[in-house]
Design an enzyme around this catalytic site. Sequence first.
Site, short mmCIF file in Angstrom:
data_model
loop_
_atom_site.label_atom_id
_atom_site.label_comp_id
_atom_site.label_asym_id
_atom_site.label_seq_id
_atom_site.Cartn_x
_atom_site.Cartn_y
_atom_site.Cartn_z
N ARG A 58 0.95 9.93 11.34
CA ARG A 58 0.35 8.67 11.81
C ARG A 58 -0.48 8.94 13.05
O ARG A 58 -0.02 9.59 14.00
CB ARG A 58 1.48 7.69 12.12
CG ARG A 58 1.03 6.29 12.50
CD ARG A 58 0.81 5.42 11.30
NE ARG A 58 0.53 4.05 11.73
CZ ARG A 58 1.47 3.15 11.99
NH1 ARG A 58 2.75 3.46 11.86
NH2 ARG A 58 1.13 1.93 12.36
N ARG A 74 1.25 8.80 16.99
CA ARG A 74 1.83 7.46 17.17
C ARG A 74 2.59 7.34 18.48
O ARG A 74 2.86 6.24 18.95
CB ARG A 74 2.73 7.10 16.00
CG ARG A 74 4.08 7.74 16.01
CD ARG A 74 4.92 7.24 14.84
NE ARG A 74 6.34 7.55 15.03
CZ ARG A 74 7.27 7.18 14.17
NH1 ARG A 74 6.96 6.53 13.07
NH2 ARG A 74 8.54 7.47 14.40
N LYS A 88 9.15 -0.53 4.98
CA LYS A 88 8.85 0.72 4.28
C LYS A 88 9.90 0.95 3.20
O LYS A 88 11.10 0.76 3.43
CB LYS A 88 8.80 1.90 5.25
CG LYS A 88 10.04 2.12 6.08
CD LYS A 88 9.84 3.25 7.08
CE LYS A 88 11.08 3.43 7.96
NZ LYS A 88 10.90 4.50 8.96
N LYS A 123 2.65 4.68 1.15
CA LYS A 123 3.10 5.33 2.39
C LYS A 123 2.74 6.80 2.26
O LYS A 123 3.42 7.57 1.58
CB LYS A 123 4.61 5.16 2.60
CG LYS A 123 5.09 5.65 3.96
CD LYS A 123 6.58 5.42 4.12
CE LYS A 123 7.00 5.69 5.56
NZ LYS A 123 6.66 7.04 6.03
N GLU A 147 0.86 -1.19 0.00
CA GLU A 147 0.00 0.00 0.00
C GLU A 147 0.89 1.23 0.00
O GLU A 147 2.09 1.16 0.25
CB GLU A 147 -0.95 0.00 1.20
CG GLU A 147 -0.27 -0.04 2.55
CD GLU A 147 -1.28 -0.21 3.69
OE1 GLU A 147 -1.76 0.82 4.18
OE2 GLU A 147 -1.57 -1.36 4.07
N GLU A 207 -3.56 7.48 8.82
CA GLU A 207 -2.72 8.63 8.50
C GLU A 207 -3.59 9.87 8.43
O GLU A 207 -4.57 9.91 7.68
CB GLU A 207 -2.01 8.41 7.16
CG GLU A 207 -0.87 9.37 6.90
CD GLU A 207 0.45 8.88 7.50
OE1 GLU A 207 1.44 9.62 7.40
OE2 GLU A 207 0.48 7.76 8.04
#
Length: 445
Positions: A144, A159, A311, A139, A137, A184
């Site tokens: 976050r 986060r 990532k 980024k 998916e 996000e």
Amino acid sequence: PDPVAGHNHPPLSLVDAMEGLRAAAKPDIPPLLAGWLDGLDATGRRGLLKLVTGGPRVGVSTRLAKQAIADFGGVSVDAVEEVWHRLRPPYLPLFDWLTRGGPRPESAPIAFRPTMLAHPLDEANLADMNPADWRAEWKWDGVRVQLVADGTHRRLYTRTGEDITGGFPEIAGAMTFDAVLDGELLIVHRDAHGRASPRPFADLRQRLNRKTATARAQHDFPAHVRLYDLLVETGEDLRALSFDRRRARLEAWIDRHQGCPFDASPLLPVAAWDELVALRAGARDTGIEGVMLKRADAPYVAGRPAELWLKWKRAALTLDCVLMYAQRGHGERSSYHSDFTFGCWRNGPDGAPELVPVGKAQSSDTDTELPRLDQWVRDHTLNRVGPVRAVEAGLVFEIAFDGAQRSTRHKSGVALRFPRIHRIRWDKPAAEADRLETLERMIAG
């Protein structure tokens, strides 16, 4: 610390120092510090001054500290994670719970769940990875967040567990559910059909770090959450389920909550890694940071577990900039100038070239390189203002950065996103460094 011989002061404890500073009015702090310093030895004075100036510089990660505290108290690190964000130094309720049988700290009506993070992808490992085992998916370039609600209470956390609910009332107002979701936070543009497309991160900056949001801010910079994961639903903890099963639950949840400022981050159809390489190559054109890879069978695990989430950020941009100002570093680098401000050339009002700042970064060079860099700064200083040295336009840094945006904070009108010093161009004349127009074209692109 022990008191200095000859003084009749009891030892100063860390708790006494923290609580004394917190309770003291600003005019009372100097005499309070003077008394403490007078009663401490050299080691104690150094420790107190580092504490007061905010630079303890302890080389331990927060996660490692939490793990040590959990081991000490005989509880899981996840249990410590869930209460940590609501505590403040000197963490007395935490130690009362772990050592004296006190109640578990639980000041908030609904709990934050520790966030799962990703490791950077080593591209060399792609050949050994089976695409069928992974889900991909985008980024997204936002912040976050975690949405936590139980039908009565509503919280929006970063986060790290910081409560930012008050700054995003349109999000909190739509949280009429009983669930915990990971996503996000973005500022978006909505088309005629209500579909949301992300706007630049600079627009999100207009809403961050504010306790409240005006109606104008909500109108001009509408907030939206692109959801990644469903952690809890109506009291059922889903974190032990595989990513595929949690994703199916998330999509079903989204279907039941149409019309809210939330949507699911779309999965990217990837049957072979070269397809993902092509998708990632076009990420910058759409303002996306890169791609995420998540194992289909991965549970949701706090921290940064190995080989579960990866990532793969888009390749960094680079620019040759000229060193303008230097300042000493902190901790082990306090003897060296390692914090730098750099700029690009443009034509000044008289037509002559001038440097204007575009960003700041710390040197990541090894200790063997730092003395040479520090000596250059000392030998080429033009002026000093407090701890900052203005230097001659003679040293070029190759700066890597993730993007550029308009900014009123810099004289140049431009700021770099996540700048870092890629290398020092000892070989390059400063006059050949990049011009501001080059950077402005990157913004236009």
